[in-house]
Enzyme design. Structure first.
Site, PDB file in Angstrom:
ATOM      1  CD  GLU A 163      -1.406  -7.241  -8.338  1.00  0.00           C
ATOM      2  OE1 GLU A 163      -1.163  -6.875  -7.193  1.00  0.00           O
ATOM      3  OE2 GLU A 163      -1.850  -5.827  -8.440  1.00  0.00           O
ATOM      4  CG  ASN A 170       4.041  -4.711  -2.235  1.00  0.00           C
ATOM      5  OD1 ASN A 170       3.831  -4.112  -3.557  1.00  0.00           O
ATOM      6  ND2 ASN A 170       3.770  -5.069  -1.926  1.00  0.00           N
ATOM      7  CG  ASP A 187       1.351  -3.514  -7.636  1.00  0.00           C
ATOM      8  OD1 ASP A 187       0.315  -4.298  -8.182  1.00  0.00           O
ATOM      9  OD2 ASP A 187       1.417  -3.551  -6.148  1.00  0.00           O
ATOM     10  CD  GLU A 231       4.002  -6.810  -6.744  1.00  0.00           C
ATOM     11  OE1 GLU A 231       3.497  -6.158  -6.078  1.00  0.00           O
ATOM     12  OE2 GLU A 231       3.829  -7.928  -6.951  1.00  0.00           O
ATOM     13  CD  GLU A 282       2.181  -8.042  -3.851  1.00  0.00           C
ATOM     14  OE1 GLU A 282       2.438  -6.865  -3.840  1.00  0.00           O
ATOM     15  OE2 GLU A 282       1.244  -9.072  -4.540  1.00  0.00           O
TER      16      GLU A 282
END
Length: 434
Positions: free
Chosen positions: A363, A244, A306, A276, A186
């Site tokens: 996560e 993101n 997310d 995301e 990420e």
């Protein structure tokens, strides 16, 4: 080899403890246990009012509070609320005879008030239980001070930083739990400020959202992350890259075209990139967002929902949008073993991903116990500090190609913050070669 109790005894002599317990014998027993573990500064209080007075007047400040919950007058919950309001860098251990689900609820409350929760103990309290929790204590003064002094920047300063190319991605690896293979990373935005050093997103994201600069940041991070992804794929690392995507960006009908141009220019295919979006980003302007997200999927990009489980109408959003990943909120991962509600949420998230045929990514994996729990539940992928903290692009390739082993020293650690810089592999698998 020293026992854990002996190790703790050597470490806590300089710490200041506050024991808050209304029962006289239990208050004495807690104080004695702490003394036996090596504590030299232990103060006791029989109720919340007395404890708050001691807490406010203590110089140097209290390091660790061991508090009961059910007390006459000011109970433990009110006391800890006042501790949070004070903003002092103390850690808390909850010691209570209440049922586990209630203790877990208070733990969530304490965290919500901004208090560092060190751990929870179900009575009766023992030296081993205390030692295990105190061993995880880390001084909070430096981090707390930095958080309180987080720099603020004007929109003009941020715009100048964008113009100068000072924003860059840090990469946090995503691991396939069945094999230990790194399957993605990420990209997290950081600002390498010429005077302030490395600045985290809490200092600029909201200002960019409000000031109309978030698209420019997204494109800048995507461009640099795509360059890195191409390099690591050319080197034989078959990993995707996640970026993101802001709610505000989804209001622009040209967003998919812009993303496609950047990815193609950098020699990647859309299937190598995952965008995301948070759950809340899928409910504001539903028509526009659905069109843009669907267009990204049609182009071949992956989509991840997310912080799943924390937003509005979660299952409805999964039915509306063709997500390829479900990212489970760190809260459920961190507290799954502490109460039935969080475990049920974690299992529900995994079951939902399985039934929809999409990848489940957990996560916030901070220790070996959480990682092993996720493996036992059939979770496919995970990321978190135990696997690796976010790292610079130049370090990612070195880190990802190192063998991963479990050692006793790493089992209770959340992943060394500087492992990649020290060229040491922090990830927790034995004899797994990437």
């Amino acid at each position: 080899m020293k026992s854990q109790t002996e190790t703790v005894a050597n470490d806590i002599s300089g710490l200041r403890f506050l024991v808050v317990e209304d029962h006289g014998f239990q208050r004495w027993a807690l104080s004695r246990l702490l003394t036996e573990l090596g504590a030299k500064h232990v103060v006791c209080a029989a109720d919340g009012d007395t404890a708050l007075e001691i807490f406010r007047e203590s110089r140097p400040p209290v390091d660790i509070i061991v508090s009961d919950l059910d007390m006459p007058g000011m109970d433990g919950m009110e006391f800890l609320r006042h501790v949070g309001e004070a903003g002092a860098p103390a850690s808390v251990i909850l010691a209570s005879g209440l049922e586990r689900s209630l203790i877990a609820s208070v733990g969530a409350m304490v965290t919500a008030y901004g208090v560092a929760l060190l751990g929870k103990i179900e009575k009766p309290t023992t030296a081993a239980k205390l030692a295990a929790i105190i061993a995880n204590h880390k001084p909070l003064d430096a981090d707390w001070g930095r958080a309180r002094a987080a720099p603020r920047f004007s929109l003009d300063e941020i715009a100048l930083g964008l113009k100068r190319g000072e924003f860059e991605p840090y990469f946090q690896p995503k691991m396939e739990l069945a094999t230990g293979r790194i399957v993605g990373a990420e990209a997290l935005a950081r600002w390498r400020h010429p005077e302030r050093g490395l600045v985290g997103p809490e200092c600029f994201i909201q200002a960019m959202e409000d000031g109309g600069l978030i698209d420019e940041l997204t494109f800048a991070i995507l461009n640099r992350a795509a360059q890195c992804c191409r390099l690591w794929r050319n080197a034989g690392v078959d990993a995707t890259m996640s970026v993101n995507l802001s709610l505000r960006s989804l209001a622009d009908f040209s967003i998919a075209d812009g993303m496609m141009r950047i990815v193609s220019t950098n020699g990647l295919e859309p299937r190598h990139v995952i965008f995301e979006v948070t759950e809340s980003a899928t409910v504001a302007n539903l028509g526009t967002e659905l069109e843009n997200l669907t267009r990204l999927r049609v182009r071949g990009f992956g989509l991840a929902i997310d912080d799943y489980g924390t937003g509005y109408s979660s299952m409805q959003q999964l039915s509306r949008i063709a997500f390829t990943e479900l990212k489970i909120d760190p809260t459920f991962v961190k507290h799954a073993a502490e109460g039935r509600a969080n475990m049920a949420m974690l299992e529900s998230c995994l079951e939902m991903a399985y039934k929809l045929g999409i990848v489940a990514v957990a996560e916030g994996v901070e220790n070996l116990a959480a990682l092993e729990l996720l493996k036992s539940l059939g979770c496919e992928q995970a990321q978190g500090h135990f696997i690796a903290r976010p790292m610079e692009a130049r370090d990612f390739m070195d880190w990802v190609q190192l063998p991963r082993t479990v050692t006793p020293e790493l089992r209770d650690e959340p992943g060394p913050a500087t492992a990649h810089r020290a060229n040491v592999a922090p990830a927790p698998f034995n004899r797994v070669q990437v």
